[in-house]
Every structure is written in structure tokens, then in C-alpha cells.
Design an enzyme around this catalytic site. Structure first.
Site, mmCIF file in Angstrom:
data_model
loop_
_atom_site.group_PDB
_atom_site.id
_atom_site.type_symbol
_atom_site.label_atom_id
_atom_site.label_comp_id
_atom_site.label_asym_id
_atom_site.label_seq_id
_atom_site.Cartn_x
_atom_site.Cartn_y
_atom_site.Cartn_z
ATOM 1 N N HIS A 244 -12.351 -61.004 46.386
ATOM 2 C CA HIS A 244 -13.128 -59.791 46.158
ATOM 3 C C HIS A 244 -14.550 -59.894 46.684
ATOM 4 O O HIS A 244 -15.170 -58.877 46.993
ATOM 5 C CB HIS A 244 -13.147 -59.436 44.668
ATOM 6 N N GLY A 245 -15.087 -61.084 46.738
ATOM 7 C CA GLY A 245 -16.452 -61.181 47.246
ATOM 8 C C GLY A 245 -16.942 -62.603 47.250
ATOM 9 O O GLY A 245 -16.470 -63.447 46.480
#
Lengths: 477, 357
Positions: free
Chosen positions: A321-322
Site C-alpha cells: 500500500h505504501g
């Protein structure tokens, strides 16, 4: 190009009209050109990355099919090139900074410069989609595609290029080969889904973001009540933002006759965390299940290995996700709670009140939904905060009931937000509990009723939508 | 009986008029094609129903909202309507939240023995773009004797969504032609969006309902006094304030152009214009941007009254609601100071102004 922009409202009908006007053999060209144009509106040179990824995987898959001997090598080539690109653009600076911080702790000189580059939009999505192709060819689940154009379209198909759903080759590629005939009923259903997606994005997500952004910009000065409300708002915001995007993607594809997989099924009605992950970002959850969890051995290699595999999958999912420790912690929380729920299952079922609860299904289910929602919200704090320290401050302020009062901000904006949440909750509950059976489904059969309903939804968007709300949250992933 | 007898002849007539090509198509069309045509026809009917419902619904809901909007008796929207469409005050005040909170027209009128009328057309959360647009519309209808612009010291500094904030003027798209080009310039598609009557009231519903159901009773001629006080943190100068050499890069040319156009238009209409830097609690970078804004106005005819660091207010926490806004009582005090200085100005000839502190 954003789905919630006027540019897309102009672009999409033109593409659809040309699509059905052209003979089937030319349609892939149109869709491919439209898809690259769609992507290049954002940053033209990054389309080369998609092209590079497409070429490598096209070649690797063909070679894999031709030579059993070098299969592993070509799979490795695909994995290294795709994951290498993902690492370079998305994770290099994160690991570099983490290494620098670690070396600083031991007073060791570390001077690897940062890679000053903009993250290509949707890189995590299209690399995963193209990886699923090479892995499926390697496993013999799917034939290597010999038509380069069709394969390039599979990688870059514009509705789902930048934020999914992450499709599988066996589902999408055959659809590109089949001649699509314009079906007004299907197109109508697609347009309605697009409208619902726009409703979620423009009326709910972007309205809530105003309050959430204000509170999360200075969490240390807000009371626990404000922080709790902002976190719940964020839970709704991210759901509407992302599922709204998926709805528009699925709807846009449906107008052209293509079927994309469902990505969300009202996840906040889940009665367990495992169920939550069967309802939230389904295309990613199933991707991790099929290509990571099962590859690690799934639950076939013993109890503890099963738990280890689960935790690993959620940690990787968090990192997907990041490039920030907050996402890793977010994934870790989900993994830990899932493991804990497996570990304590027998113990929980032996508790004195469990039997009573089992006999009172409604109460039991309500408590389960509230519990799952609470856990998911705690994890969202880490997802939304700028860093782990800030997230920890928010969690501590909420659980120690720190601070007084409630921050209303702009009362009109808060009013909009509350109205939006109420409306969404009503619509989602309507679907979840199938309230349509009380006459609404019957009414919905009439095209005039559907037309009036759609017109009312457009008017609602015109009245309450945010038209300068900007991009979708998941674009940054 | 006669009518029944004639029926076959009447229904037969259109059949006879079918075009030959269409008739051949009809003979050769398979049941599958016929059912496909039916499906397409149904789709076309659905789309027509949708378009008709949207047009009528948008028109009807938009008109109802318009009625409610223009019948408000208080609130920000009402004050904008007053400024744009009704105000005939001798002194018209423009500005953003500082303008709205710092100038009390009633106090100014009282101080000037009710010989002049005053109205505050400032609006919270707006920029110089708003003041420029509203002043343009006002001057086409009425020429005040004096225009006061509260010069926010950061008036020309880039601000997120500065142009989008002008959406509060959308309800006047039909009624005030002067603002049409300003609204349309916000984006290439704005003129198409504004065809929708509902879009013009986008985001206005909560305030519209609030002021319709619960109108404020006091009429302060556009002034919004602040009561109470923010916690001490509201008085802190932000840590991330830019340094003097960083400020030029932060100036928004569109905002600067609007400021210049505001003064130019007043000059062209031969209306006196005074820019007032009203008091602030504490300064950070503001003076640098303010100096640049005033430099952009060089050569134009205006007066600049500087109270930004006035010792009667500067640093007096008890007089401030937060770092940038005076409390209601302090605003009255400041309004008296302004009225005292306005008095001689009103008696001077229009073109005798000088850029003076």
C-alpha cells in the site's frame, strides 16, 4: 485523467461510440490507444514503464511456453523486472531512508543519495496484474498470449489501469477476443454503477476528506471525541473513495460489454476480520492468496507455519500500500488480529456467554460487526497518519479519553459529511439486508423508475458533490 | 357504429405509406434482429426518460432553491445578494474574513452622524478575486462615494482553491451578467456546468436551510462580530512561515492582477478607494507580501492606511479572537478610528487622492 473529471465525461462516450462503430478486429487498437492516452494525460513518459513491463512479460511468457527447461529463468526475468521497477520507483527511498536512520543510530557514515522521482500512478496495480499473467503461464494455468496487442491491452486496459480491480488473464484476455455487441440493458447497468461510484466519490469521500484532513493535520490538539469521529469518517472516506473508483471502472467496462471482477462487497458489515478481507479489495486479497499465501504453503504446512504465512502476507500487503512504516504497522495489525482470532477460537467458544450469544444471532452479529469495525478503525489510524509516532499519539489520545470538546470546523461542511454518511449507510444497509424485496426490486423493473432514480442521483451529485476534490487515494499506491 | 366501421381504413392508411426499402428490411429481418431492435428502442426510450427527468428535475429543484436563496434574510449569501444587487451605500467595504469582522458599518454611520450610509460587503473564506468580482458588479449598478478594501497582508499569496472559492457567486450567474465571465473563467467546462440550475447551488444546501429555517435577527449591515476567544495556540505564529526571500515565489499572479484591477476599476469609475491594513496580533511574513502587493499598485490612485502594527491593537491578546481577527468590541474601536479618518476624505474632491500612509 481522473474518472471524476469533465475530461473523462468527454473521453468515455467518444471511446464507447468508436468502439461499437469499429469492426471487432480493430477494437483492440482503439482500446489500447485510448488506454495509453488515458494514462499519458497524467505523465506521458511513464507510459514507457507500462510498455517495458508489457514487452518483458509478453516475451517471457512466450519463452516459458516454448521451453520447459528455461521456464524458471523466464519467470525470474519477469519477477525481477517488474518487482525491480516497483522497488526502484516506490520503495528505494523508503529503504534508503530506513537504512540511513539505522546507520545513524550506530554513528556509521551512510551516504546513498535519494532517488528524486515521482511515483508512477498505478504502478502497484499494473505490475501485479502483469505478474499474475506470467505466474499463471508458468503454472500452466493460462496459455501464453501470442497477440501482442491483446496482451498489451490486458496490461493497460484504461478502466482498471491505475487503481484496479487487479484482473487475472484467464478472466480478462478471453473477453477481449470475443466480439462485444452493444446491449442497452448492460450499458444501462454499467452507467448506473458508474453513477453510484461517482456518488460515493463526490458526495461522500470528498466531503469527509475536508474534516478528516483538518483533524489529522494537527491531531495533538484535538480531543479524543474529535479524533474518533475523524477516524470513523476516514474509514468511510477510504471505502467510498476506493470502492467508488472500482464501481466506475467496473461500470465503464460493462458499458463496453466487459466484465471486471467485483472488488468490494460492503466490507463494514463483516462479522470477522477474515470475512472483512473477503469483502475488501477482493482482487488484491485473492491475488495475495493465490500468488503469495499458497506459494508459501498456505495452511498445508502445519499450524504455526499457517500463522506465519498469514502474518507474512499481511506485512507484504501493508508494504504494497505504501512505502512507509505506517502501512507496515497497518498490515501487521491485521495479520496479528487474524492470527489471534485463530489462536483463541476454541477458548472464545468455551466462554460462558458464547452459547447464549450463539442462540441470539442478531445480538451476536451486531457485536461481531462492531468489533470488526473497531479493529479496522484502529488499523486505519496507522494507515492515515503521516508517521507511526503520530498514529501512536492518536491511539493514545483516543484510549486515554484525552482532551475536551468536539471540533466542528465548518458547520456546513460537517452537515454535508453527516448527511453523506447517513445516506451511504442507508444505501449499503439496503443492499446488505436485501431490503429491495419489500417492493423496491419490483419497482426497479420499470425502466421509467430507473431513469427517474438515475436523474435524481445526478441532481444530488450536482447539488452536494465536490467538484474540485482531486484524485483518488489509491492512486498513490 | 360508423366510427367502428371506419377504423380499418384509418389504420390501414399508414401501412400503405411504408417506404419500399423499409418494407424489404422488415420482410428480411430475422426474429433475432427484431428483438434486438426492440431492445435498442427500449434503451432509447429509457435514455429519453432519463434526459427528460434530469432536465425537468434540475430545472424544478434549481428554481425552488433559487426562490429560497433569494428570500434569505441573513447570512453570508444574503449579504452577497445585498452587495451585488441592492446596496446603495455611500461607503462600501470589501475584504475577506478580516474585512467582515473588523468593520462595523453601524459604528461608522453613527460616528459620521448618519450623514452617510455604509455597508460591509466582505465575505469570510474569500480572496481578492471575490472582492474584485463583486466590486465589478456593484460599480455597473451603483457608484459609492468611497470604497474601502481591507488589504489582507497576505492577499496576493497563493491559496489553495482560490478560484474555486468563487463558486459562492454561481447563484447569480443569470441575474448579474458582470460576473458571468469571471465564473466561466474558472475552468474550460464551467460554462457547461453552469447550465445546470442545481449546480449553481452546489454545496449551499446546509447554509441555505440554516438561514431559511433560523434567520439571524440582528442586521449589522454585513459585519460579523466575533465573540469569545480561541485557545492560546491560535495566537502562535506558524513554524513553517516562509522567509522574506521565499515570499516572491509565493505570490499568485492571478490574485495580484485582481488587486490591480480592483483599484483600476475604482479609478476609472472615479470612486475613491482606500486600502486599509487592519490590525493583526502578531506578524510573520506578511509585510513582505504586502510590500509586493503595494508595489504592483504603483501609479494608481488610492490611499493606503496602515494599522497592521498599530500599538493600540498589536500584541493586545485581549482584543483579538485569534492571531488575525479582532473581537467584536475591538472591531467597534477600530471602526471608530476608521470613521474619524474617513470624515475629511469624503469632503475632498475625488481625484485629489495620493498614495499615502
Amino acid at each position: 485523467m481522473l474518472f471524476n473529471s469533465i475530461d473523462f465525461i468527454v473521453f468515455f462516450p467518444i471511446v464507447v461510440a468508436l468502439f461499437f462503430a469499429l469492426p471487432h478486429r480493430l477494437r483492440w487498437m482503439l482500446l489500447l490507444a485510448a488506454s495509453y492516452y488515458f494514462y499519458m494525460c497524467w505523465k506521458a513518459e511513464y507510459a514507457l514503464l507500462i510498455l517495458a513491463s508489457t514487452m518483458v512479460d509478453y516475451y517471457a511468457a512466450l519463452r516459458m511456453q516454448r521451453s520447459e527447461k528455461h521456464k524458471r529463468f523466464y519467470l525470474g526475468l519477469s519477477l525481477v523486472s517488474n518487482l525491480g521497477m516497483l522497488f526502484g520507483f516506490k520503495y528505494f527511498n523508503f529503504f534508503n531512508e530506513s537504512a540511513r536512520a539505522l546507520f545513524d543510530q550506530f554513528n556509521v557514515f551512510y551516504d546513498v543519495p535519494a532517488f528524486d522521482v515521482l511515483l508512477p500512478v498505478g504502478i502497484s496495480f499494473y505490475t501485479f496484474q502483469t505478474l499474475s499473467y506470467t505466474i499463471d503461464v508458468y503454472r500452466g494455468k493460462h496459455e501464453a498470449e501470442s497477440h501482442f496487442g491483446i496482451f498489451a491491452l490486458y496490461v493497460a486496459f484504461f478502466p482498471q489501469l491505475v487503481a484496479g480491480p487487479i484482473e487475472r488473464p484467464s478472466h480478462l484476455i478471453p473477453q477481449f477476443k470475443k466480439k462485444q455487441i452493444f446491449d442497452p440493458a448492460l450499458a444501462g447497468s454499467g452507467l448506473r454503477l458508474m453513477l453510484y461510484g461517482l456518488f460515493k466519490k463526490l458526495i461522500v469521500a470528498d466531503r469527509l476528506s475536508v474534516y478528516v484532513d483538518t483533524v489529522y493535520a494537527a491531531p495533538d490538539v484535538h480531543s479524543w471525541v474529535t479524533l474518533t469521529v475523524a477516524t470513523v469518517f476516514f474509514a468511510v472516506q477510504i471505502y467510498c473513495d476506493f470502492s467508488g473508483y472500482s464501481d466506475i471502472a467496473i461500470g465503464a467496462s460493462r458499458v463496453m460489454g466487459y466484465d471486471l471482477m467485483i472488488n468490494f462487497r460492503r466490507p463494514y458489515f463483516s462479522k470477522s476480520l477474515a470475512e472483512f478481507w473477503r469483502r475488501w479489495h477482493i482482487s488484491l486479497s485473492t491475488w495475495f492468496r493465490d500468488y503469495v499465501y499458497i506459494s508459501l504453503g498456505g495452511n498445508r504446512r502445519g499450524y504455526w507455519r499457517h500463522l506465519l504465512n498469514l502474518s507474512a502476507v499481511f506485512l507484504i500487503s501493508g508494504l504494497w500500500h505504501g512505502a512507509n512504516w505506517t502501512f507496515v504497522v497497518w498490515g501487521a495489525i491485521h495479520g496479528a488480529v487474524l492470527c489471534l482470532s485463530i489462536l483463541t477460537r476454541d477458548w472464545r467458544e468455551s466462554l460462558p456467554g458464547y452459547q447464549w450469544l450463539s442462540n441470539h444471532q442478531r445480538i451476536h452479529h451486531t457485536l461481531q460487526i462492531i468489533t470488526v469495525f473497531t479493529i479496522v478503525n484502529i488499523a486505519w489510524i496507522f494507515f492515515r497518519a503521516s508517521n507511526v509516532t503520530e498514529a501512536a499519539t492518536i491511539v493514545s489520545r483516543i484510549f486515554t479519553l484525552a482532551g475536551d470538546g468536539f471540533f466542528t470546523g465548518d458547520v456546513a461542511a460537517l452537515g454535508h459529511a453527516l448527511f453523506a454518511v447517513g445516506l451511504l449507510a442507508g444505501l449499503e444497509a439496503f443492499k446488505e439486508w436485501e431490503l429491495g424485496r419489500f417492493g423496491f426490486d419490483w419497482l426497479g423493473q420499470f425502466s421509467i423508475v430507473r431513469s427517474i432514480g438515475c436523474a435524481a442521483a445526478v441532481i444530488l451529485i450536482l447539488l452536494l458533490g465536490v467538484f474540485d476534490g482531486g484524485q483518488f487515494i489509491y492512486f498513490q499506491f | 357504429m360508423r366510427a367502428t366501421f371506419n377504423e380499418p381504413t384509418i389504420t390501414a392508411a399508414p401501412k400503405a405509406r411504408i417506404e419500399p426499402a423499409a418494407a424489404i428490411d422488415a420482410i428480411h429481418s430475422t426474429p433475432r434482429e427484431t428483438s434486438r431492435r426492440m431492445v435498442l428502442a427500449r434503451g432509447a426510450i429509457s435514455f429519453t426518460c432519463f434526459a427528460a427527468a434530469l432536465y425537468l428535475g434540475d430545472h424544478w429543484v434549481g428554481r425552488e432553491l433559487e426562490h429560497l436563496y433569494f428570500h434569505q434574510q441573513s447570512g453570508d449569501d444574503w449579504n452577497t445578494t445585498e452587495t451585488l444587487m441592492h446596496s446603495e451605500a455611500d461607503i462600501e467595504i470589501f475584504g475577506d474574513s478580516r474585512g467582515s469582522h473588523h468593520y462595523n458599518p453601524k459604528v461608522i454611520e453613527e460616528y459620521l452622524d448618519h450623514k452617510v450610509t455604509c455597508h460591509n460587503g466582505s465575505r469570510t473564506a474569500q480572496t481578492i478575486l471575490y472582492s474584485d468580482a463583486v466590486q465589478k458588479a456593484l460599480l455597473e449598478r451603483h457608484k459609492p462615494r468611497l470604497i474601502i478594501l481591507d488589504l489582507n497582508p497576505a492577499a496576493t499569496v497563493k491559496l489553495a482553491n482560490a478560484a474555486e472559492r468563487l463558486s459562492v457567486l454561481s447563484p447569480y450567474y443569470d441575474d448579474v451578467p458582470a460576473i458571468q465571465p469571471i465564473l466561466e473563467s474558472r475552468s474550460p467546462y464551467e460554462r457547461f456546468k453552469l447550465l445546470s440550475h442545481c449546480y449553481r447551488f452546489n454545496s449551499r444546501l446546509p447554509t441555505l436551510l440554516k438561514y431559511t429555517l433560523q434567520p439571524e435577527t440582528s442586521d449589522l449591515k454585513g459585519h460579523k462580530p466575533l465573540i469569545g476567544q480561541f485557545p492560546p495556540r491560535a495566537f502562535l505564529i506558524p513554524n513553517d512561515s516562509p522567509t522574506a526571500d521565499q515570499v516572491p515565489a509565493l505570490i499568485d499572479p492571478a490574485l495580484e492582477r485582481a488587486l490591480v484591477s480592483f483599484v483600476q476599476r475604482a479609478n476609472a469609475a472615479k470612486v475613491r478607494v482606500i486600502l486599509v491594513s487592519s490590525p493583526i496580533h502578531g506578524l510573520s511574513f506578511e509585510r513582505t507580501s504586502e510590500a509586493l502587493a503595494l508595489k504592483a499598485l504603483e501609479g494608481l490612485d488610492f490611499q493606503w492606511w496602515d494599522y497592521l502594527e498599530d500599538s493600540r491593537f498589536y500584541g493586545h491578546t485581549e482584543k483579538f479572537f485569534d492571531r488575525a481577527h479582532l473581537k467584536g468590541a475591538a472591531a467597534e474601536e477600530f471602526s471608530r478610528i476608521i470613521a474619524d479618518r474617513v470624515k475629511p476624505v469624503l469632503t475632498r474632491p475625488v481625484l485629489a487622492q495620493k498614495s499615502a500612509r
